[in-house]
Design a protein around this motif. Structure first.
Motif, PDB file in Angstrom:
ATOM      1  N   ARG A 227      46.553  38.024  27.916  1.00 19.90           N
ATOM      2  CA  ARG A 227      46.184  39.376  28.413  1.00 19.90           C
ATOM      3  C   ARG A 227      45.069  39.360  29.009  1.00 19.90           C
ATOM      4  NH1 ARG A 227      47.383  38.158  21.967  1.00 19.90           N
ATOM      5  NH2 ARG A 227      45.559  37.943  22.509  1.00 19.90           N
ATOM      6  N   GLY A 228      43.362  38.149  29.075  1.00 22.53           N
ATOM      7  CA  GLY A 228      42.968  38.368  29.551  1.00 22.53           C
ATOM      8  C   GLY A 228      42.982  38.409  30.972  1.00 22.53           C
ATOM      9  N   THR A 229      44.211  37.707  31.363  1.00 25.52           N
ATOM     10  CA  THR A 229      44.154  37.914  32.524  1.00 25.52           C
ATOM     11  C   THR A 229      44.666  38.794  33.293  1.00 25.52           C
ATOM     12  OG1 THR A 229      45.309  35.046  32.567  1.00 25.52           O
ATOM     13  CG2 THR A 229      45.203  37.103  34.516  1.00 25.52           C
ATOM     14  N   ALA A 230      45.665  39.783  32.498  1.00 25.61           N
ATOM     15  CA  ALA A 230      46.054  41.126  32.482  1.00 25.61           C
ATOM     16  C   ALA A 230      45.117  41.996  32.819  1.00 25.61           C
ATOM     17  CB  ALA A 230      46.884  41.599  31.793  1.00 25.61           C
ATOM     18  N   VAL A 231      43.450  41.669  32.525  1.00 25.66           N
ATOM     19  CA  VAL A 231      42.400  42.831  31.798  1.00 25.66           C
ATOM     20  C   VAL A 231      42.172  42.766  33.229  1.00 25.66           C
ATOM     21  CG1 VAL A 231      40.699  43.378  30.902  1.00 25.66           C
ATOM     22  CG2 VAL A 231      42.437  42.527  29.450  1.00 25.66           C
ATOM     23  N   ALA A 232      41.430  41.266  33.346  1.00 25.03           N
ATOM     24  CA  ALA A 232      40.494  40.810  34.741  1.00 25.03           C
ATOM     25  C   ALA A 232      41.095  41.218  36.122  1.00 25.03           C
ATOM     26  CB  ALA A 232      40.700  39.901  35.040  1.00 25.03           C
ATOM     27  N   ALA A 233      42.749  41.309  35.696  1.00 21.39           N
ATOM     28  CA  ALA A 233      43.837  41.670  37.551  1.00 21.39           C
ATOM     29  C   ALA A 233      43.666  43.172  37.515  1.00 21.39           C
ATOM     30  CB  ALA A 233      45.129  40.793  37.031  1.00 21.39           C
ATOM     31  N   GLN A 234      44.133  43.951  35.932  1.00 22.93           N
ATOM     32  CA  GLN A 234      43.623  44.841  36.456  1.00 22.93           C
ATOM     33  C   GLN A 234      42.878  45.991  36.757  1.00 22.93           C
ATOM     34  OE1 GLN A 234      46.073  47.893  35.575  1.00 22.93           O
ATOM     35  NE2 GLN A 234      45.441  48.195  36.919  1.00 22.93           N
ATOM     36  N   ARG A 235      41.519  44.982  36.826  1.00 28.76           N
ATOM     37  CA  ARG A 235      39.781  45.661  36.971  1.00 28.76           C
ATOM     38  C   ARG A 235      39.484  44.869  38.160  1.00 28.76           C
ATOM     39  NH1 ARG A 235      36.139  41.870  33.263  1.00 28.76           N
ATOM     40  NH2 ARG A 235      36.976  43.503  32.014  1.00 28.76           N
ATOM     41  N   ALA A 236      40.390  44.251  38.355  1.00 27.56           N
ATOM     42  CA  ALA A 236      39.759  44.203  40.247  1.00 27.56           C
ATOM     43  C   ALA A 236      41.039  44.814  41.146  1.00 27.56           C
ATOM     44  CB  ALA A 236      40.657  42.484  40.658  1.00 27.56           C
ATOM     45  N   ALA A 237      42.031  44.723  40.481  1.00 27.97           N
ATOM     46  CA  ALA A 237      42.929  45.902  41.651  1.00 27.97           C
ATOM     47  C   ALA A 237      42.708  46.803  41.547  1.00 27.97           C
ATOM     48  CB  ALA A 237      44.167  46.002  40.975  1.00 27.97           C
ATOM     49  N   ASP A 238      41.649  47.750  40.203  1.00 26.50           N
ATOM     50  CA  ASP A 238      40.995  48.812  40.583  1.00 26.50           C
ATOM     51  C   ASP A 238      39.468  48.641  41.193  1.00 26.50           C
ATOM     52  OD1 ASP A 238      42.952  50.428  38.870  1.00 26.50           O
ATOM     53  OD2 ASP A 238      41.582  49.505  36.967  1.00 26.50           O
ATOM     54  N   GLN A 239      39.379  47.615  41.399  1.00 25.17           N
ATOM     55  CA  GLN A 239      37.750  47.764  42.234  1.00 25.17           C
ATOM     56  C   GLN A 239      38.691  46.892  43.563  1.00 25.17           C
ATOM     57  OE1 GLN A 239      35.491  44.374  40.321  1.00 25.17           O
ATOM     58  NE2 GLN A 239      34.950  45.998  38.940  1.00 25.17           N
ATOM     59  N   GLY A 240      39.215  46.408  44.310  1.00 23.80           N
ATOM     60  CA  GLY A 240      39.395  45.686  45.549  1.00 23.80           C
ATOM     61  C   GLY A 240      38.288  45.032  46.296  1.00 23.80           C
ATOM     62  N   ILE A 241      37.873  45.099  46.955  1.00 17.27           N
ATOM     63  CA  ILE A 241      37.461  43.825  47.736  1.00 17.27           C
ATOM     64  C   ILE A 241      36.871  44.745  48.842  1.00 17.27           C
ATOM     65  CG2 ILE A 241      37.399  41.661  48.601  1.00 17.27           C
ATOM     66  CD1 ILE A 241      39.956  40.687  48.150  1.00 17.27           C
ATOM     67  N   ASP A 242      35.295  44.704  48.658  1.00 21.30           N
ATOM     68  CA  ASP A 242      34.581  44.933  50.116  1.00 21.30           C
ATOM     69  C   ASP A 242      34.154  44.218  51.480  1.00 21.30           C
ATOM     70  OD1 ASP A 242      32.297  46.669  50.635  1.00 21.30           O
ATOM     71  OD2 ASP A 242      30.682  46.113  49.766  1.00 21.30           O
ATOM     72  N   TRP A 243      35.043  44.604  51.647  1.00 16.25           N
ATOM     73  CA  TRP A 243      35.010  43.471  52.988  1.00 16.25           C
ATOM     74  C   TRP A 243      33.398  44.143  53.615  1.00 16.25           C
ATOM     75  CZ3 TRP A 243      37.440  39.002  52.773  1.00 16.25           C
ATOM     76  CH2 TRP A 243      38.807  39.692  51.876  1.00 16.25           C
ATOM     77  N   GLN A 244      33.406  42.203  54.279  1.00 15.95           N
ATOM     78  CA  GLN A 244      31.661  42.091  55.270  1.00 15.95           C
ATOM     79  C   GLN A 244      32.165  41.549  55.655  1.00 15.95           C
ATOM     80  OE1 GLN A 244      29.225  45.270  54.696  1.00 15.95           O
ATOM     81  NE2 GLN A 244      30.283  46.342  52.691  1.00 15.95           N
ATOM     82  N   ASP A 245      30.842  41.569  57.228  1.00 20.63           N
ATOM     83  CA  ASP A 245      30.997  40.237  57.885  1.00 20.63           C
ATOM     84  C   ASP A 245      30.721  38.820  56.836  1.00 20.63           C
ATOM     85  OD1 ASP A 245      31.628  41.722  60.305  1.00 20.63           O
ATOM     86  OD2 ASP A 245      29.445  41.861  60.775  1.00 20.63           O
ATOM     87  N   CYS A 246      30.799  37.855  57.082  1.00 20.05           N
ATOM     88  CA  CYS A 246      30.702  36.659  56.295  1.00 20.05           C
ATOM     89  C   CYS A 246      29.036  36.321  56.720  1.00 20.05           C
ATOM     90  CB  CYS A 246      31.600  35.265  57.224  1.00 20.05           C
ATOM     91  SG  CYS A 246      33.254  35.709  56.838  1.00 20.05           S
ATOM     92  N   PRO A 247      28.334  35.897  55.734  1.00 21.83           N
ATOM     93  CA  PRO A 247      27.182  35.075  55.426  1.00 21.83           C
ATOM     94  C   PRO A 247      27.065  34.329  57.274  1.00 21.83           C
ATOM     95  CG  PRO A 247      28.011  35.205  53.587  1.00 21.83           C
ATOM     96  CD  PRO A 247      29.115  35.927  54.216  1.00 21.83           C
ATOM     97  N   ALA A 248      26.016  34.469  58.068  1.00 20.52           N
ATOM     98  CA  ALA A 248      25.904  33.378  58.956  1.00 20.52           C
ATOM     99  C   ALA A 248      26.094  32.187  58.678  1.00 20.52           C
ATOM    100  CB  ALA A 248      24.600  33.613  59.924  1.00 20.52           C
ATOM    101  N   ASP A 249      25.735  32.137  57.611  1.00 19.41           N
ATOM    102  CA  ASP A 249      25.409  30.206  57.287  1.00 19.41           C
ATOM    103  C   ASP A 249      26.764  30.056  56.222  1.00 19.41           C
ATOM    104  OD1 ASP A 249      25.469  31.620  55.227  1.00 19.41           O
ATOM    105  OD2 ASP A 249      23.702  30.269  54.354  1.00 19.41           O
TER     106      ASP A 249
END
Length: 526
Positions: free
Chosen positions: A42-64
């Protein structure tokens, strides 16, 4: 499984954002359980739904991070404890590079885990930026996505000892000469276990394969993928097998390369004993090759002569550590590369040959690399910490020293290269303080599509029997065997018989009507 490093005083991978509750439920034993999934499910379903709603904020990778453009980096938030999805959270580091083909060719994201446990997958997108020809076809169809599993690298990293102390050499000789030597190693192992609990205690109970598989499903959701495309190598095969068991309907394509034996009886104590035998076999393969090229290496023209040279080198390093810092443990840490990877046959032989010819520096520098690479010290220590945490937590381990002593003493008689080194690496699990789980019963869940399994016949790190076991457990899977070969992680090696089938599966989902045996990839040349 991860390459053994010098450690412990011894040697040394939702388009709509909608989740279907039934699809997330782990295979259940009863209708009642099917209607009441466990808290972690149940917790995985909750976390996955939350992640699906938020998506990923893609940025340039840290230099290091060492990841060049156009690779992008981001974070996925997951709960520490899936039974409490709204409790403490950590962030999983992810990176990606977009597919190189046309929009109509794109099939989604392809996630990758290189093994360990404890290895980072963030370099996977570099197979595109470095023009890796073997993966060029798949790169047209997929975004290549890597990630640091929980506890690893940039994903809430754990630690067990001071990294500078961890790499310091020379370490104790892994092969004990006396009961006092064994007591010294046991003391180091117990202290390492205590150090893990002290330095990483809050998160340590949650560093295990089950939670990493749940994280993988949350990452899938955050990527906007309805189903997972996954390549797992070494330990990544066990991660994939557990994921396929927990989330069979979430799998689209899955390639499992160089397979950890998923039998509950093997995870993890007996799997490590099996390694000791397989390493000895592959070491003989390499030393026989060295003997065949005696005109180049001058280490003996028979296996027996080359083996004798190894024993002499080992004894010399025990008496007088090379360069003051390379003893038998460090030598094993370097020489084990040859049984692991064919690509290391030549470099290890060359360094050894130079030493025999009177130039010890190449061998000292290679065997002591972990001791002098300050930037790599923390990564090396972290990798071993995660390796230990996952294997210790995944399953019960023997707590009786008599059993460890009896089993490893017996194995050492015929398999002396790695047996005691491997034992000391894993001995912290005998005194591990956090709760142990029962190993997952890996099996085909309803809806699991055909999985492609690839395996070299003489693999040392993950013996061939593991691929056969997983093949039997995942119904409808296909096994590609690389005959008379033993390199670990074969999907990144040039072998057209294998490469074309892996690519065809990833692009079309089609498999051969029966299992396939391929001739070996090219033998290294001096």
């Amino acid at each position: 499984m991860r390459r053994r490093t010098a450690a412990l005083g011894s040697a040394g991978a939702l388009i709509t954002g909608t989740l279907v509750a039934g699809a997330l439920a782990a295979p259940a034993a009863s209708a009642d359980q099917r209607h009441r999934p466990d808290p972690e499910t149940r917790g995985t379903a909750v976390a996955a739904q939350r992640a699906a709603d938020q998506g990923i904020d893609w940025q340039d990778c840290p230099a290091d991070w060492g990841l060049e453009k156009p690779i992008q980096c981001g974070w996925v938030t997951v709960p520490v404890d899936y039974a409490r999805p709204n409790g403490k959270q950590i962030q999983i580091a992810v990176d990606r590079i977009g597919s190189t083909g046309t929009p109509t060719e794109r099939q989604g994201a392809l996630l990758y885990n290189p093994g360990g446990p404890g290895a980072s997958g963030l370099r996977f997108p570099r197979r595109v930026t470095t023009n890796n020809a073997i993966w060029a076809g798949a790169a047209k169809a997929y975004d290549f996505v890597g990630f640091d599993p929980r506890g690893v690298g940039h994903s809430a990293p754990i630690s067990c000892v001071d990294p500078t102390e961890f790499v310091k050499g020379p370490k104790l000789d892994p092969v004990p000469d006396s009961e006092a030597d064994k007591r010294a190693q046991r003391k180091l192992a117990a202290e390492y276990s205590e150090g893990c609990a002290e330095k990483s205690g809050d998160i340590l109970p949650y560093i295990n394969t089950l939670n990493t598989a749940r994280d993988l499903d949350v990452v899938r959701a955050a990527l906007g993928e309805k189903k997972l495309n996954f390549v797992g190598v070494s330990y990544g095969t066990y991660l994939g097998a557990v994921y396929g068991t927990l989330f069979p309907t979430h799998v689209r394509r899955m390639v499992l390369d160089s397979v950890v034996n998923p039998s509950k009886r093997k995870i993890w104590y007996e799997a490590n004993l099996d390694q000791d035998v397989a390493f000895e076999i592959r070491l003989k393969d390499w030393m026989t090759w060295v003997a065949q090229h005696d005109a180049t290496y001058h280490l003996g023209d028979t296996y027996a002569e080359v083996r004798e040279q190894w024993e002499t080198l080992r004894a010399d390093a025990k008496k007088n550590p090379l360069g003051g810092k390379v003893g038998p443990a460090e030598l094993i840490g370097f020489f084990q590369n040859a049984p692991y990877y064919d690509s290391m046959w030549v470099p290890v032989a060359e360094a050894w040959s130079a030493y025999a010819a009177g130039d010890p520096q190449p061998l000292i520098e290679a065997a002591a690399a972990d001791l002098t690479d300050t930037a790599g010290n923390a990564a090396s220590e972290n990798g071993t910490a995660v390796y230990t945490a996952v294997e210790c937590a995944d399953a019960p381990w023997p707590t009786s020293w008599k059993k460890w002593d009896r089993d490893n003493s017996r194995l050492h008689e015929r398999n002396p290269f790695m047996t005691w080194s491997n034992a000391w690496l894993n001995l912290p699990c005998a005194t591990w303080s956090t709760p142990r789980q029962q190993p997952t019963e890996v099996r085909t869940g309803k809806g699991l599509p055909p999985v492609l399994i690839t395996q070299a016949e003489r693999d040392a790190a993950t013996p061939y029997e593991g691929a056969v076991e997983l093949h039997q457990r995942f119904k409808g899977s296909r096994l590609i065997t690389e005959r008379d070969a033993g390199s670990h992680g074969i999907t990144n090696l040039a072998n057209p018989c294998l490469n074309t089938r892996v690519e065809a599966y990833l692009l079309t989902g089609k498999l051969d009507s029966r299992d396939v045996t391929c001739a070996p990839h090219a033998t290294p040349k001096p």
